[in-house]
Design an enzyme around this catalytic site. Structure first.
Site, short mmCIF file in Angstrom:
data_model
loop_
_atom_site.label_atom_id
_atom_site.label_comp_id
_atom_site.label_asym_id
_atom_site.label_seq_id
_atom_site.Cartn_x
_atom_site.Cartn_y
_atom_site.Cartn_z
CG PHE A 26 -2.27 -0.54 0.97
CD1 PHE A 26 -2.43 -1.86 0.58
CD2 PHE A 26 -3.41 0.24 1.10
CE1 PHE A 26 -3.68 -2.40 0.33
CE2 PHE A 26 -4.66 -0.28 0.85
CZ PHE A 26 -4.80 -1.60 0.47
CB CYS A 32 -7.60 14.40 0.31
SG CYS A 32 -9.18 13.86 -0.40
CB CYS A 47 -14.98 13.49 1.74
SG CYS A 47 -14.95 11.81 2.39
CB CYS A 50 -12.02 10.66 5.27
SG CYS A 50 -10.42 9.91 4.93
CG ASP A 51 -11.90 5.08 7.76
OD1 ASP A 51 -11.30 5.40 6.72
OD2 ASP A 51 -12.41 3.95 7.94
CB THR A 52 -7.64 7.31 5.71
OG1 THR A 52 -8.45 6.17 5.44
CG2 THR A 52 -6.20 7.00 5.38
CD GLU A 118 -8.44 1.16 -2.38
OE1 GLU A 118 -8.53 1.93 -1.40
OE2 GLU A 118 -8.44 -0.08 -2.29
CG HIS A 206 -8.54 -3.27 6.30
ND1 HIS A 206 -9.56 -3.25 5.38
CD2 HIS A 206 -8.43 -1.99 6.75
CE1 HIS A 206 -10.03 -2.02 5.27
NE2 HIS A 206 -9.38 -1.24 6.10
#
Length: 212
Positions: A26, A32, A47, A50-52, A118, A206
């Site tokens: 990855f 972003c 957005c 988002c959890d990242t 992605e 995951h």
């Protein structure tokens, strides 16, 4: 010469979508175009769920790379050198298409990688990507309306699955939104797919298995 910024680079299994369970490196690009990544800006972001963490370059394997060759070399260093399996790199973010370009695609192919991306679909994808996954976000303009996989977080009040049925993708996935109502979201997603079997269920395996 163009530089590239990655929050983190690591070896794991793809957790979502059609490639779930497949070993992959990855590469999480920094930045972003739909959210700054700062909590103070979340409420006003396009957005908001988002959890990242994609801010900065301080994650495992992260950094600034002075060339496409240097970044491809770093990514290749995470693939097991004794493996005979097909190499896969998942370019994600943030929004990877802010940085991924023809030069980096060529360098990764030279290293023997299949390239999966992605993206939120608001930037036209360059040629040469081997697996393109678009995950549309509400209130954004989608310009990439074709690819291999459309993965829609469900439910979104402003984005309904019906909005995307004319898009040209090989696979259509619904992925339950990971929030405080996750159990309800999972059941709602299953119920929707029962009624609309052209969609498939994507779970974040995951998180279920506890891997990165």
């Amino acid at each position: 010469m163009k530089t590239y910024s990655a929050k983190e680079i690591f070896y794991t299994l793809q957790g979502e979508g059609a490639n779930a369970g497949r070993a992959a490196v990855f590469c999480r690009f920094s930045g972003c175009n739909l959210w700054s990544g700062l909590e103070k800006d979340r409420a006003s972001a396009v957005c908001q769920f988002c959890d990242t963490d994609f801010v900065g370059v301080d994650g495992l394997g992260g950094g600034k790379f002075k060339s496409a060759e240097a970044m491809a070399e770093a990514i290749d260093g995470y693939w097991p050198q004794t493996s005979s399996g097909t190499k896969l790199v998942v370019c994600t973010g943030g929004e990877p298409l802010l940085q991924l370009d023809k030069n980096l695609i060529e360098c990764l192919h030279e290293k023997g990688f299949e390239i999966a991306v992605e993206t939120n679909g608001t930037i036209k994808a360059p040629e040469g990507i081997d697996w393109l996954c678009v995950s549309p976000k509400a209130n954004s303009e989608i310009v990439q309306t074709s690819g291999h996989e459309l993965k829609l977080v469900f439910p979104q009040e402003e984005n309904t699955p019906e909005d995307f049925l004319d898009f040209k993708f090989d696979h259509f996935f619904l992925q339950p939104k990971d929030d405080l109502n996750q159990a309800h979201n999972i059941q709602a997603t299953i119920d929707y797919i029962h009624r609309h079997p052209q969609w498939r269920l994507s779970l974040q395996t995951h998180k279920i298995t506890g891997i990165r």
